[in-house]
Design an enzyme around this catalytic site. Structure first.
Site, PDB file in Angstrom:
ATOM      1  N   ASP A   1     -20.921  37.690  32.611  1.00 39.67           N
ATOM      2  CA  ASP A   1     -21.866  37.591  33.727  1.00 39.67           C
ATOM      3  C   ASP A   1     -23.263  37.854  33.180  1.00 39.67           C
ATOM      4  O   ASP A   1     -23.428  38.711  32.309  1.00 39.67           O
ATOM      5  CB  ASP A   1     -21.495  38.669  34.766  1.00 39.67           C
ATOM      6  CG  ASP A   1     -22.112  38.434  36.126  1.00 39.67           C
ATOM      7  OD1 ASP A   1     -21.981  37.315  36.653  1.00 39.67           O
ATOM      8  OD2 ASP A   1     -22.723  39.367  36.680  1.00 39.67           O
TER       9      ASP A   1
ATOM     10  N   TYR B   1     -26.981  39.351  32.639  1.00 40.80           N
ATOM     11  CA  TYR B   1     -27.646  40.614  32.979  1.00 40.80           C
ATOM     12  C   TYR B   1     -28.369  40.439  34.308  1.00 40.80           C
ATOM     13  O   TYR B   1     -28.961  39.394  34.584  1.00 40.80           O
ATOM     14  CB  TYR B   1     -28.661  40.995  31.906  1.00 40.80           C
ATOM     15  CG  TYR B   1     -28.079  41.330  30.551  1.00 40.80           C
ATOM     16  CD1 TYR B   1     -27.081  42.297  30.406  1.00 40.80           C
ATOM     17  CD2 TYR B   1     -28.554  40.710  29.402  1.00 40.80           C
ATOM     18  CE1 TYR B   1     -26.569  42.624  29.159  1.00 40.80           C
ATOM     19  CE2 TYR B   1     -28.050  41.037  28.138  1.00 40.80           C
ATOM     20  CZ  TYR B   1     -27.062  41.989  28.029  1.00 40.80           C
ATOM     21  OH  TYR B   1     -26.566  42.314  26.794  1.00 40.80           O
TER      22      TYR B   1
ATOM     23  N   PHE C   1     -25.211  38.266  26.149  1.00 41.63           N
ATOM     24  CA  PHE C   1     -25.539  39.504  25.416  1.00 41.63           C
ATOM     25  C   PHE C   1     -27.012  39.613  25.008  1.00 41.63           C
ATOM     26  O   PHE C   1     -27.470  40.688  24.654  1.00 41.63           O
ATOM     27  CB  PHE C   1     -24.650  39.687  24.167  1.00 41.63           C
ATOM     28  CG  PHE C   1     -23.192  39.857  24.488  1.00 41.63           C
ATOM     29  CD1 PHE C   1     -22.722  41.048  25.040  1.00 41.63           C
ATOM     30  CD2 PHE C   1     -22.295  38.833  24.259  1.00 41.63           C
ATOM     31  CE1 PHE C   1     -21.373  41.208  25.347  1.00 41.63           C
ATOM     32  CE2 PHE C   1     -20.939  38.981  24.563  1.00 41.63           C
ATOM     33  CZ  PHE C   1     -20.488  40.164  25.103  1.00 41.63           C
TER      34      PHE C   1
ATOM     35  N   HIS D   1     -14.093  44.998  24.371  1.00 41.51           N
ATOM     36  CA  HIS D   1     -15.472  44.624  24.698  1.00 41.51           C
ATOM     37  C   HIS D   1     -16.436  45.676  24.142  1.00 41.51           C
ATOM     38  O   HIS D   1     -16.096  46.864  24.078  1.00 41.51           O
ATOM     39  CB  HIS D   1     -15.613  44.539  26.227  1.00 41.51           C
ATOM     40  CG  HIS D   1     -16.847  43.846  26.691  1.00 41.51           C
ATOM     41  ND1 HIS D   1     -18.055  44.496  26.787  1.00 41.51           N
ATOM     42  CD2 HIS D   1     -17.061  42.571  27.065  1.00 41.51           C
ATOM     43  CE1 HIS D   1     -18.967  43.634  27.222  1.00 41.51           C
ATOM     44  NE2 HIS D   1     -18.389  42.457  27.396  1.00 41.51           N
TER      45      HIS D   1
END
Length: 225
Positions: free
Chosen positions: A65, A67, A78, A187
């Site tokens: 998803d 930020y 990321f 993760h």
């Protein structure tokens, strides 16, 4: 919603843009932008494709998803814009990168240099309402990005798929492991990094897989700004 992707992706994705679910998704995102602040900005939604044309994709890093805080998301999973403090998951990625490859931790979290080396850095969902995580999930983005995984999987040339965390690892069924390599671990988020991300050495494993396929390794060092 403007769809700005390089020509090399058109033949693989154009039919998808005409499907009813995608038209409905487009309407949803346009309506959201009229009523709320939505990230990333419209011109950045498809930037993962702009930095990694289809023929150049050798690594596929799947995020979840975008930020959802101000000025963070710019269309690469990321990554954050220059001048924005790296979020915790990215801080942990840099820590592991230092241990794995000896890279110094940069003063920015802008990962475009990775994307420009043939890493498709795609979230499963490409938009989000400001300050509301996962607010655009289950509106069609997952159908679209699953299709992207399938068209990258269709490449004759081996691709390294990087799946961090349970959500990403559910996509393994879409990947032909007789031709492609999957690198998976926990993760890098603070919730799970100590349970299998730290010490997993994903960056050297990616380069080993690229080398085995006769491809150029990734230069992981992000330059300081």
């Amino acid at each position: 919603m403007q769809i700005n992707i390089p020509q090399s992706w058109h033949e693989h994705l154009n039919d998808e843009f005409e499907k009813p679910y995608f038209r409905k998704l487009t309407q949803f995102v346009d309506d959201e932008r009229q009523k709320h602040e939505v990230f990333p900005p419209e011109e950045d939604v498809f930037s993962a494709f702009q930095h990694a044309p289809y023929d150049n994709v050798n690594v596929f890093l799947l995020g979840q998803d975008p930020y959802h805080d101000n000025n963070q998301a710019h269309g690469l999973c990321f990554s954050v814009r220059p001048g924005i403090k790296p979020p915790p998951s990215l801080v942990n990625m840099f820590k592991e990168l230092r241990e794995d490859q000896g890279c110094r931790i940069p003063n920015i979290g802008y990962l475009v240099p990775w994307a420009d080396q043939g890493i498709l850095m795609l979230n499963a969902v490409l938009t989000v309402r400001a300050h509301q995580a996962n607010s655009h999930k289950n509106h069609g983005w997952e159908t679209f990005t699953d299709h992207v995984i399938k068209v990258v999987n269709a490449k004759e040339s081996p691709v390294v798929f990087v799946l961090w965390g349970g959500y990403a690892q559910k996509k393994k069924a879409l990947i032909d492991t007789t031709r492609h390599t999957i690198i998976e671990s926990a993760h890098p988020s603070p919730l799970s990094a100590r349970n299998g991300f730290f010490g997993s050495r994903p960056f050297s494993k990616i380069n080993q897989a690229l080398q085995a396929a006769g491809k150029a390794e990734i230069d992981w060092q992000i330059p300081d700004l």
